[in-house]
Scaffold this motif. Structure first.
Motif, PDB file in Angstrom:
ATOM      1  N   LEU A  83       0.855  -1.182   0.000  1.00 57.00           N
ATOM      2  CA  LEU A  83       0.000   0.000   0.000  1.00 57.00           C
ATOM      3  C   LEU A  83       0.895   1.237   0.000  1.00 57.00           C
ATOM      4  N   VAL A  84       0.616   2.164  -0.895  1.00 53.65           N
ATOM      5  CA  VAL A  84       1.401   3.394  -0.980  1.00 53.65           C
ATOM      6  C   VAL A  84       0.450   4.581  -1.047  1.00 53.65           C
ATOM      7  N   GLU A  85       0.521   5.445  -0.028  1.00 56.20           N
ATOM      8  CA  GLU A  85      -0.335   6.629   0.016  1.00 56.20           C
ATOM      9  C   GLU A  85       0.341   7.815  -0.663  1.00 56.20           C
ATOM     10  N   SER A  86      -0.491   8.701  -1.190  1.00 53.27           N
ATOM     11  CA  SER A  86      -0.010   9.956  -1.759  1.00 53.27           C
ATOM     12  C   SER A  86      -1.104  11.000  -1.658  1.00 53.27           C
ATOM     13  N   GLY A  87      -0.732  12.258  -1.854  1.00 56.26           N
ATOM     14  CA  GLY A  87      -1.719  13.322  -1.936  1.00 56.26           C
ATOM     15  C   GLY A  87      -1.848  14.203  -0.716  1.00 56.26           C
ATOM     16  N   GLY A  88      -1.099  13.938   0.324  1.00 56.82           N
ATOM     17  CA  GLY A  88      -1.179  14.787   1.506  1.00 56.82           C
ATOM     18  C   GLY A  88      -0.606  16.168   1.243  1.00 56.82           C
ATOM     19  N   GLY A  89      -0.794  17.052   2.206  1.00 56.16           N
ATOM     20  CA  GLY A  89      -0.269  18.408   2.067  1.00 56.16           C
ATOM     21  C   GLY A  89      -0.841  19.324   3.126  1.00 56.16           C
ATOM     22  N   SER A  90      -0.644  20.628   2.900  1.00 56.46           N
ATOM     23  CA  SER A  90      -1.131  21.646   3.839  1.00 56.46           C
ATOM     24  C   SER A  90      -2.179  22.502   3.154  1.00 56.46           C
ATOM     25  N   VAL A  91      -3.293  22.714   3.840  1.00 55.67           N
ATOM     26  CA  VAL A  91      -4.374  23.543   3.321  1.00 55.67           C
ATOM     27  C   VAL A  91      -4.945  24.387   4.450  1.00 55.67           C
ATOM     28  N   GLN A  92      -5.684  25.406   4.080  1.00 59.20           N
ATOM     29  CA  GLN A  92      -6.404  26.188   5.074  1.00 59.20           C
ATOM     30  C   GLN A  92      -7.755  25.551   5.357  1.00 59.20           C
ATOM     31  N   ALA A  93      -8.291  25.869   6.514  1.00 59.34           N
ATOM     32  CA  ALA A  93      -9.606  25.360   6.893  1.00 59.34           C
ATOM     33  C   ALA A  93     -10.619  25.696   5.790  1.00 59.34           C
ATOM     34  N   GLY A  94     -11.471  24.726   5.495  1.00 55.80           N
ATOM     35  CA  GLY A  94     -12.450  24.879   4.429  1.00 55.80           C
ATOM     36  C   GLY A  94     -11.972  24.363   3.087  1.00 55.80           C
ATOM     37  N   GLY A  95     -10.694  24.072   2.993  1.00 52.90           N
ATOM     38  CA  GLY A  95     -10.128  23.575   1.741  1.00 52.90           C
ATOM     39  C   GLY A  95     -10.342  22.088   1.539  1.00 52.90           C
ATOM     40  N   SER A  96      -9.776  21.583   0.458  1.00 51.75           N
ATOM     41  CA  SER A  96      -9.943  20.178   0.084  1.00 51.75           C
ATOM     42  C   SER A  96      -8.603  19.543  -0.257  1.00 51.75           C
ATOM     43  N   LEU A  97      -8.537  18.248  -0.038  1.00 51.28           N
ATOM     44  CA  LEU A  97      -7.408  17.430  -0.468  1.00 51.28           C
ATOM     45  C   LEU A  97      -7.947  16.085  -0.925  1.00 51.28           C
ATOM     46  N   ARG A  98      -7.206  15.456  -1.815  1.00 53.50           N
ATOM     47  CA  ARG A  98      -7.565  14.106  -2.256  1.00 53.50           C
ATOM     48  C   ARG A  98      -6.373  13.199  -2.027  1.00 53.50           C
ATOM     49  N   LEU A  99      -6.569  12.191  -1.184  1.00 58.42           N
ATOM     50  CA  LEU A  99      -5.545  11.198  -0.919  1.00 58.42           C
ATOM     51  C   LEU A  99      -5.784   9.978  -1.804  1.00 58.42           C
ATOM     52  N   SER A 100      -4.687   9.310  -2.145  1.00 56.63           N
ATOM     53  CA  SER A 100      -4.799   8.105  -2.955  1.00 56.63           C
ATOM     54  C   SER A 100      -3.965   6.997  -2.322  1.00 56.63           C
ATOM     55  N   CYS A 101      -4.492   5.789  -2.359  1.00 57.81           N
ATOM     56  CA  CYS A 101      -3.796   4.612  -1.838  1.00 57.81           C
ATOM     57  C   CYS A 101      -3.663   3.613  -2.986  1.00 57.81           C
ATOM     58  N   ALA A 102      -2.455   3.429  -3.460  1.00 58.64           N
ATOM     59  CA  ALA A 102      -2.192   2.460  -4.526  1.00 58.64           C
ATOM     60  C   ALA A 102      -1.983   1.093  -3.902  1.00 58.64           C
ATOM     61  N   VAL A 103      -2.747   0.125  -4.375  1.00 56.95           N
ATOM     62  CA  VAL A 103      -2.751  -1.214  -3.773  1.00 56.95           C
ATOM     63  C   VAL A 103      -2.221  -2.222  -4.776  1.00 56.95           C
ATOM     64  N   SER A 104      -1.349  -3.110  -4.326  1.00 56.28           N
ATOM     65  CA  SER A 104      -0.834  -4.148  -5.207  1.00 56.28           C
ATOM     66  C   SER A 104      -0.535  -5.400  -4.397  1.00 56.28           C
ATOM     67  N   GLY A 105      -0.387  -6.504  -5.097  1.00 63.03           N
ATOM     68  CA  GLY A 105       0.062  -7.731  -4.458  1.00 63.03           C
ATOM     69  C   GLY A 105      -1.031  -8.664  -3.981  1.00 63.03           C
TER      70      GLY A 105
END
Length: 126
Positions: free
Chosen positions: A4-26
């Protein structure tokens, strides 16, 4: 070996949006439950959203219901977490975890999952 490999994190202000992704294999794509957890400093790991790659529905923790959406991309073998209207209390390290045979009573119990990603940091400022 499930990876499992996560990506997409970061810093945002309140009210903002982020999209995380989890790549799955095996493993066989349609046979596992994948859950997003988060852990803030000094707090226990908390399950926030879960989905089974073979069937619906998704489940959410009350703290994120109506703001977060978990989805799967069967072609890319990813489990995404769309996070809208983020709050400072959403600040945490976010992990995806996978397991098969997880009972409904243990969907958000970290010990029920044997496969974990390395995590991605989400920081929400006020």
């Amino acid at each position: 070996q499930v990876q499992l490999v996560e990506s997409g994190g970061g810093s945002v202000q309140a009210g903002g949006s982020l999209r995380l992704s989890c790549a799955v294999s095996g493993y066989t794509w349609s046979s596992y439950r994948v859950t997003w957890f988060r852990q803030a400093p000094g707090k226990e790991r908390e399950g926030v959203a879960t989905i089974h790659t073979g069937y619906s529905p998704a489940f959410y923790a009350d703290s994120v219901k109506g703001r977060f959406t978990i989805s799967q991309d069967n072609a890319k073998h990813t489990i995404d977490l769309q996070m809208n209207n983020l709050k400072p209390e959403d600040t945490a390290m976010y992990y995806c975890a996978a397991a098969n045979g997880v009972t409904y009573s243990r969907l958000f119990i970290a010990d029920a999952y044997s496969n974990w990603g390395q995590g991605t940091q989400v920081t929400v400022s006020s």
